[in-house]
Design an enzyme around this catalytic site. Sequence first.
Site, PDB file in Angstrom:
ATOM      1  N   ASP A   7     102.343  39.912  -5.171  1.00 38.53           N
ATOM      2  CA  ASP A   7     102.965  40.856  -4.125  1.00 38.53           C
ATOM      3  C   ASP A   7     103.945  41.699  -4.931  1.00 38.53           C
ATOM      4  O   ASP A   7     105.193  41.439  -5.201  1.00 38.53           O
ATOM      5  CB  ASP A   7     103.868  39.823  -3.149  1.00 38.53           C
ATOM      6  CG  ASP A   7     104.610  40.495  -2.169  1.00 38.53           C
ATOM      7  OD1 ASP A   7     103.809  41.329  -1.612  1.00 38.53           O
ATOM      8  OD2 ASP A   7     105.644  40.360  -1.863  1.00 38.53           O
ATOM      9  N   GLU A  68      98.302  42.853  -3.420  1.00 38.98           N
ATOM     10  CA  GLU A  68      98.707  43.274  -2.042  1.00 38.98           C
ATOM     11  C   GLU A  68      98.199  44.826  -2.012  1.00 38.98           C
ATOM     12  O   GLU A  68      98.726  45.643  -2.970  1.00 38.98           O
ATOM     13  CB  GLU A  68     100.002  42.999  -1.474  1.00 38.98           C
ATOM     14  CG  GLU A  68     100.211  43.730   0.020  1.00 38.98           C
ATOM     15  CD  GLU A  68     101.388  43.134   0.615  1.00 38.98           C
ATOM     16  OE1 GLU A  68     102.513  44.371   0.711  1.00 38.98           O
ATOM     17  OE2 GLU A  68     101.896  42.211   0.907  1.00 38.98           O
ATOM     18  N   ASP A 141     108.877  36.859  -1.180  1.00 42.51           N
ATOM     19  CA  ASP A 141     107.854  37.428  -2.130  1.00 42.51           C
ATOM     20  C   ASP A 141     107.111  36.406  -2.801  1.00 42.51           C
ATOM     21  O   ASP A 141     105.818  36.567  -3.024  1.00 42.51           O
ATOM     22  CB  ASP A 141     108.574  38.253  -3.160  1.00 42.51           C
ATOM     23  CG  ASP A 141     109.725  39.205  -2.552  1.00 42.51           C
ATOM     24  OD1 ASP A 141     109.417  40.355  -2.016  1.00 42.51           O
ATOM     25  OD2 ASP A 141     110.567  38.783  -2.342  1.00 42.51           O
TER      26      ASP A 141
END
Length: 191
Positions: A7, A68, A141
């Site tokens: 992330d 991501e 996160d």
Amino acid sequence: MRVLGVDPGLTRCGVGVVDGVAGRPLTMVGVGVVRTPPDAELSHRLLAVEQGLEQWLDEHQPEFVAVERVFSQHNVSTVMGTAQASAVAMLCAARRGIPVALHTPSEVKAAVTGTGRADKAQVGAMVTRLLRLSAPPKPADAADALALAICHIWRAPAQNRLQQAVDRHTARKTVQGPAPRTAHATKGRTA
């Protein structure tokens, strides 16, 4: 299959490693956050993210890296930092020959919770349940990184089948050669 989910972020870059295959129980191997000081020079922050990710890659030896996909946000400085950290993750994986998959936030949410509009609490709760953890990983996160890894494990078989179909179609077109000229295409030409 072992997947490192990333992330991306400059201040907090979530990382999570998951083992498993689609349709079977998954296992969390590791989870954490690579942190950089917000007041440090950008180049030093990117270097710190790179060094942190390299440690995770060395320690866990993933077969895939799921990152991501950066999407447009209203805050340009946030999206720039996210994009830069994402690029570092892809570079680290490419340097080692590890395949990289990009997943949008809505794809990840839909894969893990069943809806692409889930909030962070819902994602954390489902990650906790799917990985049989005692509590949601903190900060968010870290949970998001695990969700990325889970998403890739579950979506990879379908994506591979689609890619194989595209490859077969492309190979057939290459073997067959260009499409024959039709009367319409040659209309108006004289020999």
